[in-house]
Design an enzyme around this catalytic site. Structure first.
Site, PDB file in Angstrom:
ATOM      1  CB  SER A 167      -0.938  -0.020   1.214  1.00  0.00           C
ATOM      2  OG  SER A 167      -0.198  -0.188   2.406  1.00  0.00           O
ATOM      3  CB  THR A 168       3.923   2.360   1.790  1.00  0.00           C
ATOM      4  OG1 THR A 168       3.341   1.745   2.940  1.00  0.00           O
ATOM      5  CG2 THR A 168       4.467   3.728   2.170  1.00  0.00           C
ATOM      6  CG  ASP A 205       9.554  -2.723  -1.817  1.00  0.00           C
ATOM      7  OD1 ASP A 205       8.333  -2.592  -1.598  1.00  0.00           O
ATOM      8  OD2 ASP A 205      10.073  -3.807  -2.136  1.00  0.00           O
ATOM      9  CD  GLU A 212       8.400  -6.820  -1.762  1.00  0.00           C
ATOM     10  OE1 GLU A 212       7.496  -5.995  -1.762  1.00  0.00           O
ATOM     11  OE2 GLU A 212       8.644  -7.559  -0.784  1.00  0.00           O
TER      12      GLU A 212
END
Ligand code: A5P
Length: 241
Positions: A43-44, A97, A119
């Protein structure tokens, strides 16, 4: 008279949402013309991706995005960010991230969204990994609040789970709407509850050699810059490893 729940803004956003937004926007401001940018997941990161896309449109920045998940790839494409594959260059200028937990040594737990493998691959390929978080993500010890996600191949996953339990955790197969959750790589995620991790670098190595494990959500020494939203402020911390 309208009542506003504790911790909520008058526009309906929670205090955590505001902190995420502050951190994400500040990170997006750091992007400069000509860079390749790793686009995080969660979400960030979503806020940061939208802000980067806005800057591309309004400021005419020449930016290429490298996604850390299928969701980030789809969002980048939808917003008109020119996307490239990690395979094209095997290096990225800056990745932005999120994280699930970060400790005082700037080691992290990631993978709440199940994107930990990509990631980590993008983080390792990045000259600078910028982590954007709300203040709740800072912990004194990793594993305090969250189980550690570990991605495993489906074949024989029970055996990998047993071996992981021998490292001192309780393992839960991640579920999604009553079925095992599948990562973008077609693997399962085992959430490993250690109830607090004493030696994260050693644990990362121990997990990595368990047969069937693809990778863990322990990110050791990878954060370069930490951007934390706290109430209505944002702090930028250069991480010393
Ligand atoms: C995705 O797999 C995760 O590593 C996310 O980056 C992490 O869960 C943070 O997500 P939020 O920004 O939604 O808190």
């Amino acid at each position: 008279m309208m009542r506003i729940a504790a911790g909520a803004m008058s526009d309906g956003r929670s205090a955590t949402d505001v902190e995420k937004e502050l951190a994400a926007r500040r990170a997006a401001e750091m992007v400069t013309d000509g860079q390749s940018i790793g686009l995080g997941t969660g979400s960030t990161s979503l806020i940061a991706i939208k802000e980067i896309a806005r800057r591309i449109t309004q400021e005419g920045l020449n930016i290429r995005g490298v996604a850390t998940s299928d969701a980030s790839y789809a969002l980048g494409m939808r917003l008109g960010i020119p996307m490239e594959s990690l395979n094209d260059f095997c290096r990225v200028d800056v990745t932005i991230d999120g994280a699930d937990e970060i400790d005082p040594q700037f080691n992290m737990i990631k993978g709440g969204g199940g994107a930990l493998v990509r990631e980590k691959l993008v983080a390792i390929a990045s000259d600078r990994e910028v982590i954007i978080i709300d203040s709740s993500k800072r912990v004194s010890r990793l594993g305090e609040k969250r189980a550690l996600p570990v991605e495993v191949v489906k074949f024989g996953w029970h055996c990998a789970a047993k071996r992981l339990e021998q490292l001192g955790c309780r393992v839960t197969l991640r579920d999604s709407a009553g079925r095992p959750f599948e990562s973008d790589n077609g693997n399962y995620i085992l959430d490993c509850d250690f109830g607090g991790i004493n030696d994260a670098p050693a644990l990362e190595k121990a997990i990595k050699v368990v047969p069937g494990v693809v990778d863990s959500g322990l990110f050791i020494g990878l954060a370069a810059t930490l951007i934390v939203g706290t109430d209505d402020r944002v702090a930028i911390i250069e991480c010393k490893h």
